[in-house]
Design a protein around this motif. Structure first.
Motif, short mmCIF file in Angstrom:
data_model
loop_
_atom_site.label_atom_id
_atom_site.label_comp_id
_atom_site.label_asym_id
_atom_site.label_seq_id
_atom_site.Cartn_x
_atom_site.Cartn_y
_atom_site.Cartn_z
N SER A 55 0.83 -1.21 0.00
CA SER A 55 0.00 0.00 0.00
C SER A 55 0.87 1.26 0.00
N GLU A 56 1.94 1.24 0.80
CA GLU A 56 2.83 2.40 0.88
C GLU A 56 3.59 2.60 -0.44
N LYS A 96 1.14 4.22 -2.74
CA LYS A 96 0.92 5.61 -2.31
C LYS A 96 2.10 6.49 -2.71
N ARG A 138 2.02 7.11 -6.45
CA ARG A 138 0.93 8.02 -6.79
C ARG A 138 1.26 9.46 -6.42
N SER A 139 1.84 9.65 -5.23
CA SER A 139 2.14 11.02 -4.76
C SER A 139 3.13 11.71 -5.68
#
Length: 723
Positions: A62-63, A66, A69-70
């Motif tokens: 998940s990280e 993330k 994406r960021s």
């Protein structure tokens, strides 16, 4: 073949990929060249201190998503380094058919009038984000953008993002006299150098005298002093200047009450009260055994309160108000922390301590500020006075003709319970402290208890917290020494409860941080020295040199495999000295004070006899190198006690033969002091940072007449190249 890098299998693991994406090193090379991989549980804890959940496989995946994406969601990075005089490009993320536009707001609030053209994409493949694809183009930052901290605004469709654009020099330029020569100066723990009018501890008035007389009587161009970062408001005071409450502000315990402008306006009764307070501690100025900061401050603080209560002229009040306005919220944080300490006692790790129960937004803190407005203003006022007196000392040095004047020392971090951490916890990593991995000197590693600045926060805020620290130091200094300069590149983070050897290196953007140092040094016409002692990566020494930061060369440490390097072979971009504050002054080192001290304090990993034999081999090897070079007479080695000063001066003559751009002699070597200021690996087992200046016979040495001392003047003549 010995393993030196991570395997493909290890590199393919999601946890390793996540750590690397977040700037956490997953392996390193130890001091003896050994390859070490960081355990998974340590990586998980270090990532947690950065706010990244890596506690299980699902969280890691998940990280990673993330993070990817960021990086696509932002139009531009939040902090951008631009090298003045060179064209640079800022990558912009945007949709396939979008056309980015940009404007540049300069530091002074005006708009850059030149063109900020956009160039086409870099050929990278479009990447999916939700229902669209992201491509890249670039905004060109022209070469003529002036130096400063500017704001870049980029607009795509109706969306605008801003970034701090730091336009910095490519490097710290050498001062003119250093380009084809060198400058020399003194090194001093200035709190230990007291005059007859001191309050038991050297103060800013003494520093002013130290700077002026060192130039007028010995010809030096700088004085390198201990850090003067902010301290506690009440006793007991922390002895170490390397564990400050705040790096943003100045230690107001060094104020000289009698040199405050308002002192002359006091009533006769108030002056008599202050003289009585001074007289109660004046005998401490002659104590050669131990400095007593607490006695000094218990006498000085009431004197300062008396002066504060007497008030100020309208002009002086306006200056005070301007100082408060300029210092902003950080001053409020430090003053409020001092007030809470004053009224509620010293902070502690106890969950019931005010530093744990309350924060800057707590109602209880607001009530405390409202209840004691005058005391709160007293702490703001002392910071103003300290800032004034330190600035006056530097101006005096410049007026006397010093090329550099004061060289300030920047500690690597701050006290975990201090005002910087309490008022602005978002600036720091949670659950980790800074230290060092195991090495020759500490086989268990070192934990310095200081929380590290969070690199993600720095980047997101344009490095303003770091900029303010550096600017504050250069505002009243001509040089800054960076303690543990490897912290510009990476720091050893130790998760809470794991022990110093169970940590990992976390990287920092060294280019941005050195750009800030170069910009502030340019504005102050100053120099920067990075303390790079010990084992450091090759890339660090190279990068420091490329950015114009001087490293350090300590004569006792310039050796390999027991053989000392000739001074002519030392690196030119260094500040060279014979000794440093973590080993005894040269007279003490020549007499093996360090051997006896480490034995008495049970700090040796081997036997006393082995350590003494190693010290003797080192001692003889250095003196032989000096004799071979003609800096001492070989016959002096047969009767060292009679020729102690000759040997010390010979070691300094060797400094002058080096290509080092800055040369430094210690005040302690000037007077023949033997005791070390600090013994690493100890706290109260040894009186670290509490040793007054004394000569080789143990007699206190006063600032009064210090530079008329024949031994000091003789060493100064060596440093000037006259002997």
């Amino acid at each position: 073949m010995e393993k030196r890098e991570e395997s493909e299998e290890r590199l393919s693991r999601p946890l390793i990929a996540l750590a690397k994406a977040k700037g956490v090193a997953t392996s390193y090379i130890g001091q003896q060249g050994e390859y070490i991989e960081i355990d998974d549980d340590v990586l998980i804890d270090v990532l947690a201190s950065l706010g990244v959940d890596a506690s299980n496989e699902q969280s890691v995946e998940s990280e990673l998503r993330k993070d990817a994406r960021s990086k696509l969601e932002r139009l531009i990075p939040p902090t951008i380094l631009h090298i003045a005089g060179q064209e640079s490009r800022v990558k912009v993320n945007h949709g396939v058919f979008d056309l980015p536009k940009a404007t540049l707001e300069l530091e002074n609030g005006s708009r850059y009038e030149g063109d900020l053209p956009r160039v086409a994409g870099d050929g990278a493949m479009a990447q999916p984000l939700d229902d669209r694809f992201i491509v890249n183009s670039a905004i060109v930052i022209p070469a003529d953008v002036p130096l400063g901290y500017h704001t870049l605004h980029v607009t795509v469709n109706n969306r605008t993002e801003s970034a701090t654009l730091i336009s910095a020099p490519a490097k710290v330029e050498l001062l003119d006299p250093m380009k084809n020569g060198h400058l020399w100066g003194w090194m001093a723990q200035f709190y230990s150098v007291r005059s007859s009018r001191s309050w038991g501890i050297g103060d800013f008035a003494d520093l002013k005298t130290l700077l002026r007389e060192s130039k007028e009587k010995t010809g030096s161009d700088f004085v390198l002093i201990n850090p003067v970062h902010a301290a506690e408001p009440c006793t007991p005071l922390t002895p170490s200047p390397y564990l400050p409450i705040s790096r943003r502000f100045v230690n107001f315990t060094y104020i000289s009450p009698e040199r405050i402008a308002e002192y002359d306006r006091l009533s006769d009764d108030d002056k008599a009260r202050i003289r009585k307070l001074h007289d109660s501690v004046s005998a401490l100025n002659d104590n050669a055994e131990r400095l007593d900061r607490d006695a000094m401050w218990n006498a000085k603080m009431p004197a300062l309160w008396t002066i504060f209560k007497a008030g100020r002229t309208e002009e002086r009040q306006r200056a005070f108000d301007e100082f408060k306005k300029h210092a902003g919220p950080d001053l409020e944080g430090y003053a409020t922390w001092c007030l809470a300490y004053d009224k509620w006692g010293a902070p502690s790790d106890d969950p019931n301590s005010w530093v744990r129960r309350f924060n800057r937004d707590s109602d209880e803190i607001k009530q405390l500020r409202d209840q004691y407005p005058e005391t709160l203003d007293f702490y703001r006022w002392m910071e103003w006075i300290a800032d004034e007196q330190l600035d006056d000392a530097q101006q005096t040095a410049r007026d006397a003709g010093m090329q550099i004047g004061l060289m300030a020392d920047m500690a690597v971090g701050v006290h975990p319970l201090g005002s910087d951490v309490w008022w602005n916890p978002e600036r720091f990593a949670y659950g980790a402290t800074v230290g060092a991995p195991p090495d020759f000197y500490n086989q268990q590693g070192q934990d310095w208890s200081q929380p590290p600045l969070n690199p993600n926060y720095l980047a997101a805020t344009g490095y303003k917290a770091y900029r303010d620290i550096v600017h504050g130091m250069f505002s009243h200094a001509g040089g800054v020494r960076i303690d543990h300069a490897i912290g510009l590149f990476r720091l050893w983070w130790i998760p809470k409860g794991r022990g110093a050897k169970n940590g990992a290196y976390v990287t920092y953007d060294s280019a941005v941080m050195m750009g800030i140092l170069a910009l502030e040094a340019k504005r102050a016409h100053g120099v920067v020295v990075g303390e790079d002692l010990g084992v450091v990566p090759d890339y660090m020494a190279k990068s420091l040199a490329e950015h114009g930061l001087l490293g350090c060369a300590i004569e006792w440490f310039e050796q390999r495999e027991g053989k000392f390097r000739k001074p002519q072979d030392w690196r030119p971009l260094t500040l060279a000295s014979v000794t440093t504050h973590d080993i005894p002054p040269t007279a003490g080192y020549l007499n093996y004070v360090h051997v006896k001290l480490r034995h008495d304090l049970d700090l040796l990993t081997g036997s006393y006899e082995e350590f003494l034999a190693d010290a003797q081999r080192e001692h003889n090897a250095l003196l032989s190198m000096l004799a071979d070079g003609g800096w001492i007479k070989r016959g002096w080695m047969n009767n060292e006690s009679e020729h102690e000063q000759d040997l010390i001066e010979g070691m300094h003559r060797a400094l002058c033969a080096s290509p080092s751009k800055l040369l430094c002699a210690t005040i302690t070597d000037g007077v023949g002091e033997r005791r070390t200021q600090n013994q690493p690996g100890t706290n109260n087992e040894y009186p670290n940072w509490r040793i007054p200046l004394a000569d080789g016979e143990g007699r206190a040495v006063s600032l009064d007449g210090l530079f008329d001392n024949p031994r000091v003047r003789s060493l100064a003549a060596v440093m000037r190249g006259e002997k």
